[in-house]
Design a protein around this motif. Structure first.
Motif, PDB file in Angstrom:
ATOM      1  N   TYR A 106       0.826  -1.206   0.000  1.00  0.00           N
ATOM      2  CA  TYR A 106       0.000   0.000   0.000  1.00  0.00           C
ATOM      3  C   TYR A 106       0.862   1.259   0.000  1.00  0.00           C
ATOM      4  O   TYR A 106       0.567   2.237  -0.696  1.00  0.00           O
ATOM      5  CB  TYR A 106      -0.938  -0.001   1.206  1.00  0.00           C
ATOM      6  CG  TYR A 106      -2.224  -0.768   0.978  1.00  0.00           C
ATOM      7  CD1 TYR A 106      -3.302  -0.183   0.325  1.00  0.00           C
ATOM      8  CD2 TYR A 106      -2.359  -2.081   1.412  1.00  0.00           C
ATOM      9  CE1 TYR A 106      -4.484  -0.872   0.118  1.00  0.00           C
ATOM     10  CE2 TYR A 106      -3.534  -2.789   1.203  1.00  0.00           C
ATOM     11  CZ  TYR A 106      -4.603  -2.180   0.554  1.00  0.00           C
ATOM     12  OH  TYR A 106      -5.777  -2.878   0.341  1.00  0.00           O
ATOM     13  N   TYR A 159      -0.109   5.296  -0.276  1.00  0.00           N
ATOM     14  CA  TYR A 159      -0.841   5.425   0.983  1.00  0.00           C
ATOM     15  C   TYR A 159       0.137   5.576   2.159  1.00  0.00           C
ATOM     16  O   TYR A 159       1.191   4.938   2.183  1.00  0.00           O
ATOM     17  CB  TYR A 159      -1.677   4.182   1.265  1.00  0.00           C
ATOM     18  CG  TYR A 159      -2.756   3.851   0.271  1.00  0.00           C
ATOM     19  CD1 TYR A 159      -4.061   4.300   0.446  1.00  0.00           C
ATOM     20  CD2 TYR A 159      -2.483   3.049  -0.837  1.00  0.00           C
ATOM     21  CE1 TYR A 159      -5.064   3.959  -0.458  1.00  0.00           C
ATOM     22  CE2 TYR A 159      -3.477   2.709  -1.745  1.00  0.00           C
ATOM     23  CZ  TYR A 159      -4.763   3.163  -1.546  1.00  0.00           C
ATOM     24  OH  TYR A 159      -5.754   2.822  -2.436  1.00  0.00           O
ATOM     25  N   HIS A 161      -8.382  -3.962  -1.779  1.00  0.00           N
ATOM     26  CA  HIS A 161      -7.452  -3.077  -2.482  1.00  0.00           C
ATOM     27  C   HIS A 161      -8.195  -2.246  -3.529  1.00  0.00           C
ATOM     28  O   HIS A 161      -7.995  -1.025  -3.638  1.00  0.00           O
ATOM     29  CB  HIS A 161      -6.358  -3.916  -3.140  1.00  0.00           C
ATOM     30  CG  HIS A 161      -5.328  -3.121  -3.868  1.00  0.00           C
ATOM     31  ND1 HIS A 161      -5.487  -2.731  -5.188  1.00  0.00           N
ATOM     32  CD2 HIS A 161      -4.129  -2.629  -3.479  1.00  0.00           C
ATOM     33  CE1 HIS A 161      -4.439  -2.036  -5.574  1.00  0.00           C
ATOM     34  NE2 HIS A 161      -3.590  -1.964  -4.552  1.00  0.00           N
ATOM     35  N   SER A 179      -9.047   2.014  -3.729  1.00  0.00           N
ATOM     36  CA  SER A 179      -8.312   2.694  -4.796  1.00  0.00           C
ATOM     37  C   SER A 179      -8.850   4.085  -5.118  1.00  0.00           C
ATOM     38  O   SER A 179      -8.102   4.940  -5.601  1.00  0.00           O
ATOM     39  CB  SER A 179      -8.290   1.836  -6.061  1.00  0.00           C
ATOM     40  OG  SER A 179      -9.595   1.645  -6.570  1.00  0.00           O
TER      41      SER A 179
END
Length: 322
Positions: A104, A109, A313, A317
């Motif tokens: 990530y 992120y 995931h 996004s």
């Protein structure tokens, strides 16, 4: 699912555990107390290093003076603000390995993974309460007259403080923050988004800490709720305080917070889950009013669910887009 309800009943189930009459006032006081807490934190470079991320041990002071530890993993050479995720771990354990967060972080992120006070990580639980501390945290503080002494009341507030600390970081866009967790962590993700309306995305995998009375009505002696069984067996064997117990647990029942959730929610349930039974989960899910989707995994229990990581995931996004 033989020991729980069929799916068509689960979709209509609204829970069994009572909601205390002063529930909203209780959490209003908690949030007021939290507003007095500083968002200051200490950063210590981690021993773990990566080519794609900067890794730090982060410490802050939670309600009651507890020292709370988090892992902070943020992209290297970041330009401008990016999205953030707050991660919560399962019962008894910790925020896990640093490497778990790198995928990530590599995409942009910033991840803040919180250790629950007094569990398997580095956070310190300094609360002093009457009664047993054996066999689990649900009942920690239950012998106190004041429900504000409940262990999970403090942890629930820790989740909000962690999110607000992430919001405050100069490289994080506070309008693009999500929360994620499984089991206990799933419950804390729901709690965090319920008590902090700025959270935009919530992923909850078979959440714990929901509908305690229903868990009791099932065979909880071999579930995550086993400490309720031990409480009755060793402390209240004639169930003279049963009504009082479940009413007090209502303060820390995520089904009663679920209607406050404003974020988009992605939820995973295993229909063979005998650790956190499906009905306890649907009790909370069915009360969420914000956009939500439930992914039902028919042959799975309380275990790693294949393919769901990819779904989570994809769900997050959107946070990558300004």
């Amino acid at each position: 699912m033989k020991f729980d309800m069929p799916l068509h009943e689960l979709k209509e189930y609204k829970g069994t555990n009572p909601k205390p009459q002063d529930f909203d006032e209780f959490w209003g006081r908690g949030l007021q107390e939290l507003s007095q807490q500083s968002l200051d934190y200490e950063l210590i470079p981690a021993k773990f290093t990566s080519r794609v991320a900067e890794c730090y041990d982060l410490y802050f002071t939670g309600v009651g003076g507890a020292r709370i530890h988090c892992q902070l993993v943020r992209p290297k050479n970041q330009i401008g603000e990016g999205p953030g995720l707050v991660w919560f771990h399962g019962y008894h354990v910790s925020s896990g390995d640093w490497v778990d967060k790198l995928g990530y972080a590599a995409e942009g992120y910033t991840i803040l993974a919180m250790d629950c006070r007094g569990q398997g990580g580095l956070s310190i639980d300094n609360s002093q309460v009457r009664g047993t501390t054996l066999k689990g945290h649900i009942i920690r503080g239950i012998e106190e007259g004041n429900p504000e002494k409940l262990y999970y009341r403090q942890v629930f507030l820790d989740t909000v403080q962690a999110a607000r600390i992430l919001f405050s970081m100069e490289h994080v866009d506070a309008d693009r923050v999500g929360v994620y967790g499984a089991s206990q962590g799933g419950a804390l993700a729901i709690v965090c988004s319920a008590l902090e309306p700025k959270i935009k995305k919530t992923v909850a995998v078979y959440p714990f800490l929901s509908d305690y009375k229903r868990a009791w009505d099932l065979d909880i002696a071999n579930s995550a709720y086993e400490e309720i069984h031990y409480y009755f067996k060793f402390i209240d064997p004639n169930h003279e305080r049963e009504e009082e117990l479940f009413n007090k647990l209502g303060y820390i029942d995520i089904q009663h917070l679920a209607e406050r959730v404003k974020s988009q929610v992605l939820w995973a349930v295993g229909m063979e889950d005998q650790i956190c039974p499906p009905s306890t989960q649907f009790a909370a899910y069915n009360k969420i009013q914000s956009p939500k989707q439930m992914k039902v995994f028919y042959e799975y229990g309380h275990e790693h669910i294949r393919t769901f990581g990819d779904k989570a995931h994809s769900f997050f996004s959107d946070l990558l887009d300004k």
